[in-house]
Design an enzyme around this catalytic site. Sequence first.
Site, PDB file in Angstrom:
ATOM      1  N   CYS A 244      -0.042   3.141   3.876  1.00  0.00           N
ATOM      2  CA  CYS A 244      -0.725   2.166   3.033  1.00  0.00           C
ATOM      3  C   CYS A 244      -0.607   2.661   1.593  1.00  0.00           C
ATOM      4  CB  CYS A 244      -2.170   1.904   3.464  1.00  0.00           C
ATOM      5  SG  CYS A 244      -3.315   3.265   3.273  1.00  0.00           S
TER       6      CYS A 244
ATOM      7  N   CYS B  46       1.613  -2.300   1.942  1.00  0.00           N
ATOM      8  CA  CYS B  46       2.317  -1.638   0.839  1.00  0.00           C
ATOM      9  C   CYS B  46       3.453  -2.480   0.292  1.00  0.00           C
ATOM     10  CB  CYS B  46       2.785  -0.234   1.221  1.00  0.00           C
ATOM     11  SG  CYS B  46       4.033  -0.130   2.483  1.00  0.00           S
TER      12      CYS B  46
ATOM     13  N   CYS C  31       7.662   0.261   0.369  1.00  0.00           N
ATOM     14  CA  CYS C  31       7.961   1.144   1.494  1.00  0.00           C
ATOM     15  C   CYS C  31       9.445   1.084   1.815  1.00  0.00           C
ATOM     16  CB  CYS C  31       7.162   0.733   2.732  1.00  0.00           C
ATOM     17  SG  CYS C  31       5.402   0.904   2.507  1.00  0.00           S
TER      18      CYS C  31
END
Length: 137
Positions: A12, A86, A90
């Site tokens: 996260c 996210c 990512c």
Amino acid sequence: MTSPTPIVLFVCIHNAGRSQMAAGYMTALSDGAVRVLSGGSEPGNQINPIAIQAMQEEGIDITGNVPQLLSTEQVQASDAVITMGCGDVCPIFPGKRYEDWELTDPAGKNLDEVRPIRDDIKRRVQALLAEILPATV
């Protein structure tokens, strides 16, 4: 899963709430059968104290955890990568199992508001664990 011990990475943004609770559950519920990693694209300074309190109610201690910067190496080493809000920050690698869990960010919420988030995370971790270790769950 490809490794003898499956590796699951929870991600996260701040690595201070959702991913830490998920990692805590996976560690506790897998009883060491899964290697658990967590990271964030913009790690916070500390674990969310309300997330710590919510997990303590479940008998899981995440007080010693520290938010970590997500690394490409973590993603490459993982069999499953679970992201939690996210977005595009990512890294994605072909052939990896990816899931994006849409979960409310517990930041700034009180304990009564964080409990349902925690419980949702627990259900999702239990389901994931049943998939990656079906013979033992």
